[in-house]
Design a protein around this motif. Structure first.
Motif, PDB file in Angstrom:
ATOM      1  N   VAL A 184       2.402   2.079  -3.164  1.00 55.50           N
ATOM      2  CA  VAL A 184       1.256   2.630  -4.463  1.00 55.50           C
ATOM      3  C   VAL A 184       1.068   4.101  -4.038  1.00 55.50           C
TER       4      VAL A 184
ATOM      5  N   TYR B 131       0.802  -1.339   0.046  1.00 55.37           N
ATOM      6  CA  TYR B 131      -0.072   0.143  -0.042  1.00 55.37           C
ATOM      7  C   TYR B 131       0.879   1.204   0.096  1.00 55.37           C
TER       8      TYR B 131
ATOM      9  N   ASP C 155       3.526   6.167  -5.340  1.00 57.35           N
ATOM     10  CA  ASP C 155       3.781   6.214  -6.702  1.00 57.35           C
ATOM     11  C   ASP C 155       2.473   7.392  -7.371  1.00 57.35           C
TER      12      ASP C 155
ATOM     13  N   SER D 290      -0.327   6.396  -9.532  1.00 56.66           N
ATOM     14  CA  SER D 290      -1.322   5.496  -8.892  1.00 56.66           C
ATOM     15  C   SER D 290      -2.509   6.200  -8.120  1.00 56.66           C
TER      16      SER D 290
END
Length: 83
Positions: free
Chosen positions: A17, A14, A20, A23
């Motif tokens: 993500v 998590y 990023d 995302s």
């Protein structure tokens, strides 16, 4: 079902993500699922120390990013005796 639970590995994924920026469309789900992992009201996710304050923080971020988890946040705040 049928997959060994590893909460620490899930949190690690998590966080990747969230780091990023491409995302960002996933943020609401990542924040909501992270909150549920820390939330005392959700007994699943072995390997994660339950932390309602952290769960509250993640629920608030999930709501800011469009998640529909206000009822989970209210339930948690009731458990924590927060008005």
């Amino acid at each position: 079902n049928g997959v060994p639970q590893d909460g620490k590995k899930a949190i690690s994924f998590y966080r990747q993500v969230l780091d990023d920026k491409d995302s960002s469309w996933l943020f609401e789900n990542v924040y909501e699922h992270s909150a549920q992992m820390y939330d005392e009201n959700y007994p699943f996710c072995k390997g994660i120390y339950k932390d309602n304050f952290k769960a509250k923080e993640y629920y608030e971020k999930a709501i800011e990013n469009g998640a529909d988890c206000k009822s989970d946040l209210r339930t948690l705040e009731t458990l924590m005796h927060i008005d």
